[in-house]
Design a protein around this motif. Structure first.
Motif, PDB file in Angstrom:
ATOM      1  N   TYR A 170     -56.065  46.605 105.165  1.00 12.11           N
ATOM      2  CA  TYR A 170     -55.657  45.209 104.965  1.00 12.11           C
ATOM      3  C   TYR A 170     -56.879  44.292 104.992  1.00 12.11           C
ATOM      4  CZ  TYR A 170     -53.584  40.668 106.362  1.00 12.11           C
ATOM      5  OH  TYR A 170     -53.241  39.343 106.464  1.00 12.11           O
ATOM      6  N   GLU A 171     -57.696  44.435 105.999  1.00 12.45           N
ATOM      7  CA  GLU A 171     -58.877  43.584 106.125  1.00 12.45           C
ATOM      8  C   GLU A 171     -59.858  43.833 104.984  1.00 12.45           C
ATOM      9  OE1 GLU A 171     -60.390  44.419 109.998  1.00 12.45           O
ATOM     10  OE2 GLU A 171     -58.777  43.348 111.047  1.00 12.45           O
ATOM     11  N   ARG A 172     -60.010  45.100 104.603  1.00 10.82           N
ATOM     12  CA  ARG A 172     -60.947  45.434 103.523  1.00 10.82           C
ATOM     13  C   ARG A 172     -60.501  44.820 102.205  1.00 10.82           C
ATOM     14  NH1 ARG A 172     -60.943  49.916 100.033  1.00 10.82           N
ATOM     15  NH2 ARG A 172     -59.321  50.911 101.280  1.00 10.82           N
ATOM     16  N   GLN A 173     -59.208  44.946 101.876  1.00 14.50           N
ATOM     17  CA  GLN A 173     -58.727  44.405 100.603  1.00 14.50           C
ATOM     18  C   GLN A 173     -58.808  42.884 100.555  1.00 14.50           C
ATOM     19  OE1 GLN A 173     -55.042  45.850  99.013  1.00 14.50           O
ATOM     20  NE2 GLN A 173     -55.488  47.987  99.536  1.00 14.50           N
ATOM     21  N   LEU A 174     -58.483  42.236 101.656  1.00 16.17           N
ATOM     22  CA  LEU A 174     -58.570  40.782 101.645  1.00 16.17           C
ATOM     23  C   LEU A 174     -60.010  40.322 101.466  1.00 16.17           C
ATOM     24  CD1 LEU A 174     -55.596  40.992 102.402  1.00 16.17           C
ATOM     25  CD2 LEU A 174     -55.957  39.176 104.083  1.00 16.17           C
ATOM     26  N   ALA A 175     -60.961  41.068 102.048  1.00 18.64           N
ATOM     27  CA  ALA A 175     -62.372  40.731 101.864  1.00 18.64           C
ATOM     28  C   ALA A 175     -62.825  41.008 100.436  1.00 18.64           C
ATOM     29  CB  ALA A 175     -63.223  41.525 102.858  1.00 18.64           C
ATOM     30  N   PHE A 235     -48.562  50.071 107.048  1.00 13.73           N
ATOM     31  CA  PHE A 235     -49.578  49.048 107.315  1.00 13.73           C
ATOM     32  C   PHE A 235     -50.767  49.649 108.055  1.00 13.73           C
ATOM     33  CE2 PHE A 235     -51.591  45.677 109.803  1.00 13.73           C
ATOM     34  CZ  PHE A 235     -51.880  44.775 108.785  1.00 13.73           C
ATOM     35  N   VAL A 236     -51.945  49.486 107.469  1.00 12.23           N
ATOM     36  CA  VAL A 236     -53.199  49.943 108.077  1.00 12.23           C
ATOM     37  C   VAL A 236     -54.122  48.729 108.173  1.00 12.23           C
ATOM     38  CG1 VAL A 236     -55.145  51.522 107.916  1.00 12.23           C
ATOM     39  CG2 VAL A 236     -52.903  52.238 107.085  1.00 12.23           C
ATOM     40  N   GLN A 237     -54.409  48.309 109.369  1.00 12.24           N
ATOM     41  CA  GLN A 237     -55.177  47.085 109.578  1.00 12.24           C
ATOM     42  C   GLN A 237     -56.517  47.111 108.862  1.00 12.24           C
ATOM     43  OE1 GLN A 237     -54.087  44.352 111.333  1.00 12.24           O
ATOM     44  NE2 GLN A 237     -55.959  43.222 110.891  1.00 12.24           N
ATOM     45  N   ALA A 238     -57.216  48.248 108.925  1.00 11.51           N
ATOM     46  CA  ALA A 238     -58.547  48.334 108.300  1.00 11.51           C
ATOM     47  C   ALA A 238     -58.460  48.161 106.790  1.00 11.51           C
ATOM     48  CB  ALA A 238     -59.198  49.664 108.650  1.00 11.51           C
TER      49      ALA A 238
END
Length: 407
Positions: free
Chosen positions: A59-64, A54-57
């Motif tokens: 994760y956030e990029r893909q959801l955006a 899990f990489v937060q950055a």
């Protein structure tokens, strides 16, 4: 826009090497016994959003990126790209017919069979135009060691004008991909990733986080607080699959949904049905989350056999599931890991041989099939076999529909 997968390589590779080396799309001893969850076997602090995957950055990029408008032709999603950064390929420009070499992890599940047919039909188009003189394919049959040997053979032959690689697993295949890059031939990686950025382009749909989040959000939105969800996973050690569960685990942990178990199934329908049946014998299951659609119908049938109400269900765009969804009228979502991506590496090779720029990380669109889309996709694919995938992206290719319907 390189994924931070590359930045994680040093930390992740050593920890995952053993796990990745022992897995395929149909694992045996790597699969826990039914009723023994992955979190119990591996330790809760190593699973999902708490894992090294899990990489937060990211994760956030893909959801955006799910709401981003891609560049490229609207009617050719396999040529679209989300937020691309381009790399010059003039050094690889080459005239005449070229030899394209492809190292494939396997065709061991219906998704990969559908996708490989799509790739082959795209190759036929470029053979007809004179861009490809030969298409050489090696199939590793889900064996990391065989795929490493296959890639080495391509490199040692020295006559591949481009090498396409769909890795079996992430960490174990990284050195072989790096060796291919060092050969001086353009290397194209797609479908699953590796822990290097040496390739000319890495092609994939938005990714595992987006896929896992689509399903988890759907379950959270359509279940009552306190509802129980069973997560069915294929195998460990593959980045896109690990990312799918990591995203879902994060979303479930921040909701009032209870995950009663996460089970590795090997994508085996009989095992899936047995696992779901055992959970239903112990109590209610209100929702099913799956990291891949293989065997989704078997999970639904377990509820039917037990006389239980249909769960809120996350499946995939495989026709067997879409038809079962329509038949039962259950609350469901058909998540998608775009099969048409298998056209893109072939077209990327053509661009590279023409000296055209290509995205360093070529991110393709990825959107699920919803209830409002269901009838449309089923009608469009009414003559296709049950194991076909609705968003295969080959309707404009010369072999359509026979190449897919007569597989």
């Amino acid at each position: 826009m390189r994924s931070s997968r590359v930045l994680m390589a040093g930390a992740v590779t050593a920890a995952l090497l053993f796990t990745a080396a022992c897995t395929t799309d149909a694992p045996t001893d790597a699969v826990p016994e039914a009723g023994s969850t992955a979190s119990e076997d591996a330790g809760a602090d190593e699973s999902g959003a708490n894992s090294q995957w899990f990489v937060q950055a990211d994760y956030e990029r893909q959801l955006a990126q799910r709401s981003a408008v891609p560049e490229g032709p609207a009617d050719q999603p396999w040529l679209q790209a989300i937020d691309p950064e381009y790399v010059d390929t003039a050094q690889y420009a080459k005239d005449g017919g070229k030899k394209l070499c492809f190292s494939n992890a396997s065709v061991s599940n219906p998704w990969r069979v559908t996708a490989f047919i799509t790739m082959q039909q795209q190759v036929e188009v470029l053979k007809a135009s004179g861009d490809i003189s030969e298409f050489r394919v090696s199939d590793a049959a889900d064996d990391d060691n065989k795929q490493i040997t296959d890639i080495q053979a391509f490199v040692e032959a020295g006559d591949c004008d481009a090498i396409i690689i769909s890795p079996s697993t992430t960490a174990t295949l990284t050195p072989a991909v790096e060796a291919a890059c060092e050969s001086g031939k353009p290397v194209i990686v797609f479908d699953r990733g590796v822990n290097t950025d040496c390739m000319v382009t890495y092609i994939h749909p938005i990714g595992g986080y987006a896929y896992g989040a689509d399903g988890a959000e759907f379950l959270v939105d359509n279940l009552e607080p306190g509802s129980k969800v069973l997560a069915l996973r294929v195998l460990p050690g593959v980045d896109v699959l690990e990312n799918r569960w990591a995203a879902a685990d994060k979303i479930f942990s921040e909701s009032e949904i209870e995950v009663v178990g996460q089970e590795f199934t090997g994508g085996d329908g009989a095992k899936i049905k047995d696992i779901v049946t055992q959970y239903l014998q112990r109590g209610d299951v209100d929702g099913i989350w799956m990291d891949a659609g293989d065997g989704a119908v078997a999970a639904v049938e377990a509820f039917e056999d037990a006389g239980k109400p249909y769960p809120v269900f996350m499946g995939e765009d495989e026709l067997s599931f879409l038809r079962k969804w329509q038949e039962t009228d259950m609350t469901a979502l058909g998540t998608v890991y775009s099969t048409f991506q298998w056209r893109t590496p072939v077209l990327a090779a053509q661009k590279i041989w023409n000296g055209e720029q290509v995205p360093v990380e070529w991110v393709l669109p990825q959107s699920p099939i919803t209830e409002k889309d269901l009838d449309k996709y089923l009608e469009a694919n009414k003559d296709m076999p049950s194991l076909h995938y609705a968003k295969f992206g080959g309707e404009d290719l010369p072999g359509y529909p026979e190449a897919w319907s007569d597989r």
